[in-house]
Design a protein around this motif. Structure first.
Motif, PDB file in Angstrom:
ATOM      1  N   CYS A   1       9.013  -2.319   5.017  1.00 22.53           N
ATOM      2  CA  CYS A   1       8.112  -1.567   5.870  1.00 22.53           C
ATOM      3  C   CYS A   1       6.752  -2.249   5.812  1.00 22.53           C
ATOM      4  O   CYS A   1       6.304  -2.652   4.733  1.00 22.53           O
ATOM      5  N   PHE A   2       6.110  -2.393   6.976  1.00 20.73           N
ATOM      6  CA  PHE A   2       4.780  -3.023   6.984  1.00 20.73           C
ATOM      7  C   PHE A   2       3.981  -2.548   8.184  1.00 20.73           C
ATOM      8  O   PHE A   2       4.530  -2.101   9.197  1.00 20.73           O
ATOM      9  N   GLY A   3       2.659  -2.641   8.047  1.00 21.84           N
ATOM     10  CA  GLY A   3       1.762  -2.299   9.138  1.00 21.84           C
ATOM     11  C   GLY A   3       1.135  -3.555   9.712  1.00 21.84           C
ATOM     12  O   GLY A   3       1.039  -4.584   9.034  1.00 21.84           O
ATOM     13  N   THR A   4       0.715  -3.477  10.981  1.00 19.74           N
ATOM     14  CA  THR A   4       0.052  -4.596  11.633  1.00 19.74           C
ATOM     15  C   THR A   4      -1.234  -4.110  12.290  1.00 19.74           C
ATOM     16  O   THR A   4      -1.278  -3.038  12.874  1.00 19.74           O
TER      17      THR A   4
ATOM     18  N   ILE B   1      -4.359  -7.384   9.334  1.00 19.20           N
ATOM     19  CA  ILE B   1      -3.385  -8.364   9.821  1.00 19.20           C
ATOM     20  C   ILE B   1      -1.974  -7.841   9.545  1.00 19.20           C
ATOM     21  O   ILE B   1      -1.361  -7.229  10.391  1.00 19.20           O
ATOM     22  N   ILE B   2      -1.456  -8.102   8.351  1.00 15.99           N
ATOM     23  CA  ILE B   2      -0.161  -7.546   7.942  1.00 15.99           C
ATOM     24  C   ILE B   2      -0.355  -6.855   6.598  1.00 15.99           C
ATOM     25  O   ILE B   2      -0.930  -7.434   5.677  1.00 15.99           O
ATOM     26  N   SER B   3       0.111  -5.633   6.495  1.00 20.46           N
ATOM     27  CA  SER B   3      -0.014  -4.904   5.236  1.00 20.46           C
ATOM     28  C   SER B   3       1.342  -4.338   4.831  1.00 20.46           C
ATOM     29  O   SER B   3       1.868  -3.434   5.494  1.00 20.46           O
ATOM     30  N   PRO B   4       1.952  -4.880   3.770  1.00 22.95           N
ATOM     31  CA  PRO B   4       3.233  -4.326   3.319  1.00 22.95           C
ATOM     32  C   PRO B   4       3.068  -2.901   2.799  1.00 22.95           C
ATOM     33  O   PRO B   4       2.049  -2.570   2.190  1.00 22.95           O
ATOM     34  N   VAL B   5       4.053  -2.072   3.084  1.00 25.34           N
ATOM     35  CA  VAL B   5       4.054  -0.692   2.594  1.00 25.34           C
ATOM     36  C   VAL B   5       5.074  -0.602   1.472  1.00 25.34           C
ATOM     37  O   VAL B   5       6.257  -0.902   1.671  1.00 25.34           O
ATOM     38  N   GLY B   6       4.622  -0.193   0.307  1.00 23.84           N
ATOM     39  CA  GLY B   6       5.510  -0.102  -0.845  1.00 23.84           C
ATOM     40  C   GLY B   6       5.968   1.297  -1.151  1.00 23.84           C
ATOM     41  O   GLY B   6       6.955   1.495  -1.874  1.00 23.84           O
ATOM     42  N   GLU B   7       5.254   2.282  -0.591  1.00 22.26           N
ATOM     43  CA  GLU B   7       5.614   3.671  -0.888  1.00 22.26           C
ATOM     44  C   GLU B   7       5.277   4.568   0.294  1.00 22.26           C
ATOM     45  O   GLU B   7       4.199   4.481   0.871  1.00 22.26           O
TER      46      GLU B   7
ATOM     47  N   VAL C   1       0.834  -1.193   0.000  1.00 21.86           N
ATOM     48  CA  VAL C   1       0.000   0.000   0.000  1.00 21.86           C
ATOM     49  C   VAL C   1       0.875   1.252   0.000  1.00 21.86           C
ATOM     50  O   VAL C   1       2.064   1.202   0.313  1.00 21.86           O
ATOM     51  N   LYS C   2       0.248   2.360  -0.357  1.00 21.30           N
ATOM     52  CA  LYS C   2       0.933   3.652  -0.377  1.00 21.30           C
ATOM     53  C   LYS C   2       0.499   4.451   0.850  1.00 21.30           C
ATOM     54  O   LYS C   2      -0.694   4.594   1.118  1.00 21.30           O
ATOM     55  N   ILE C   3       1.476   4.976   1.595  1.00 21.99           N
ATOM     56  CA  ILE C   3       1.209   5.686   2.843  1.00 21.99           C
ATOM     57  C   ILE C   3       1.716   7.126   2.749  1.00 21.99           C
ATOM     58  O   ILE C   3       2.833   7.374   2.288  1.00 21.99           O
ATOM     59  N   TYR C   4       0.885   8.045   3.219  1.00 18.25           N
ATOM     60  CA  TYR C   4       1.226   9.467   3.212  1.00 18.25           C
ATOM     61  C   TYR C   4       1.596   9.905   4.626  1.00 18.25           C
ATOM     62  O   TYR C   4       0.826   9.708   5.572  1.00 18.25           O
ATOM     63  N   VAL C   5       2.771  10.482   4.797  1.00 21.68           N
ATOM     64  CA  VAL C   5       3.211  10.942   6.111  1.00 21.68           C
ATOM     65  C   VAL C   5       2.583  12.306   6.395  1.00 21.68           C
ATOM     66  O   VAL C   5       2.822  13.278   5.685  1.00 21.68           O
ATOM     67  N   GLU C   6       1.759  12.356   7.441  1.00 23.11           N
ATOM     68  CA  GLU C   6       1.035  13.576   7.799  1.00 23.11           C
ATOM     69  C   GLU C   6       1.907  14.471   8.683  1.00 23.11           C
ATOM     70  O   GLU C   6       2.360  14.049   9.746  1.00 23.11           O
TER      71      GLU C   6
ATOM     72  N   MET D   1       9.381   7.699  -1.247  1.00 28.08           N
ATOM     73  CA  MET D   1      10.294   6.585  -0.987  1.00 28.08           C
ATOM     74  C   MET D   1       9.655   5.290  -1.451  1.00 28.08           C
ATOM     75  O   MET D   1       8.634   4.860  -0.917  1.00 28.08           O
ATOM     76  N   LEU D   2      10.234   4.692  -2.480  1.00 28.38           N
ATOM     77  CA  LEU D   2       9.757   3.408  -3.001  1.00 28.38           C
ATOM     78  C   LEU D   2      10.529   2.305  -2.267  1.00 28.38           C
ATOM     79  O   LEU D   2      11.747   2.190  -2.398  1.00 28.38           O
ATOM     80  N   ILE D   3       9.809   1.498  -1.505  1.00 26.62           N
ATOM     81  CA  ILE D   3      10.446   0.531  -0.611  1.00 26.62           C
ATOM     82  C   ILE D   3      10.454  -0.862  -1.222  1.00 26.62           C
ATOM     83  O   ILE D   3       9.411  -1.366  -1.655  1.00 26.62           O
TER      84      ILE D   3
END
Length: 354
Positions: free
Chosen positions: A295-298, A303-309, A174-179, A317-319
């Motif tokens: 990078c991943f979220g829990t 459950i587990i969500s990989p972060v790709g960006e 998933v793509k995550i935006y840093v607030e 940042m492309l991970i």
């Protein structure tokens, strides 16, 4: 207290279990228990799912005195119904209760009510890959009073929802935006609890992130806005130069059950893992020098969500080439296999309902 059961006389038509959105459909029954000052918690019961009647002045509407939890039930290939660490959810609910001045629940009684509810509605548990019965316990203040004080009456309820994947992307990164404009919580506030106000205050930032094409918001600390805290619906982990790092619980971060399970798994595998302060600048520097590996979220829902960006301050940042990492995949496989009975539960996490 005895838990009474009133079965529905009008079972609902079930949705297409192979095409389930998250949190839209609800099973035939729900658990309810009431609290009145001077009487305590009383009348635990399972009744047909349906609307509840509240006075327009009920305090939950005006002062947001409420808490909730989230967990899941699964049906294994042998037909047994399985709950994942439900005792931890009820223990955490009491932590939230204390902060919100809500009376403590009897965790054993509520767990028994949950088991009876899930057993009664077990035909609502989907068996397709990636699906589950999402379970939502919650408590609301029901006192009809317009004044800021703890309510004198409450309702504790549990509802169940057959659900598919939380993120449409599934296990795709998933793509995550840093607030860095809004803040979610500060130490001493309610950030460590599961209460609706935490989530209501995060919605505007999430709308902005969606408009920019991102799935979720990564929150920074509310004082300096430099240290990483959590994603809107998940705790966050980074694998940097072989070590897995997650922000330490500091009073403004939710103590996730999946977060706890992930840390325990990593330690059992001998993978270096630490809970500490980590700044967004440290993550950015690790990206620049090539040591940001995964990078991943829990969280219960995803459950587990990989972060790709990750997007921060005009920097994208492309991970891991936007691919799921080795450790992320292993954690996901292990937890989901334990939850569904495909792998031996060596950790003692699963409670069989039947």
């Amino acid at each position: 207290m005895e838990i009474t059961i009133n079965k529905t006389q009008n079972p609902k038509a079930k949705p297409d279990m192979s095409n389930l959105p998250f949190g839209k459909y609800f099973s035939d029954h729900m658990f309810i228990m009431d609290y009145d000052e001077g009487k305590g918690w009383h009348d635990p019961r399972i009744v047909p799912y349906g609307p509840i009647e509240l006075d327009p002045s009920a305090m939950v509407f005006h002062y947001a005195q409420e808490v909730f939890e989230g967990l899941k039930a699964y049906k294994s290939s042998d037909g047994h119904v399985r709950l994942f660490r439900p005792d931890k959810n009820f223990a955490r609910l009491n932590v939230s209760n204390e902060r919100l001045a809500i009376p403590q629940i009897d965790e054993a009684l509520c767990l028994e009510g949950l088991k009876k509810l899930v057993e009664l509605d077990k035909e609502w548990i989907p068996e397709q890959e990636g699906t589950s019965l999402y379970i939502r316990p919650f408590i609301i203040a029901t006192d009809p009073f317009l004044g800021v004080k703890p309510s004198e009456s409450y309702k504790f309820m549990i509802i169940c929802s057959p659900s598919g994947l939380y993120y449409p992307e599934g296990l795709a990164p998933v793509k995550i935006y840093v607030e860095d404009s809004y803040v979610r919580a500060v130490r001493g506030g309610t950030g460590f609890t599961k209460t609706g106000g935490n989530y209501a205050g995060s919605i505007r930032a999430q709308v902005v992130a969606h408009e920019k094409g991102y799935s979720q918001v990564l929150w920074l600390d509310g004082v300096e806005q430099k240290y990483i805290e959590e994603v809107g619906s998940m705790n966050i982990f980074f694998k940097i130069n072989g070590e897995v790092v997650t922000p330490a619980l500091n009073g403004s971060i939710l103590s996730g059950i999946t977060r706890m399970s992930t840390i325990e798994l990593l330690k059992s595998w001998g993978v270096p893992v630490s809970e500490r302060k980590i700044s967004i600048q440290e993550v950015s520097d690790a990206y620049d020098n090539g040591t940001l590996e995964e990078c991943f979220g829990t969280g219960t829902a995803a459950i587990i969500s990989p972060v790709g960006e990750l997007s921060w301050d005009d920097k994208v940042m492309l991970i891991n080439d936007n691919k799921i990492g080795e450790i992320t995949q292993r954690i996901f496989d292990t937890i989901t296999n334990i939850q569904t009975g495909k792998e031996e539960d060596k950790m003692g996490w699963v409670l069989k309902v039947d």
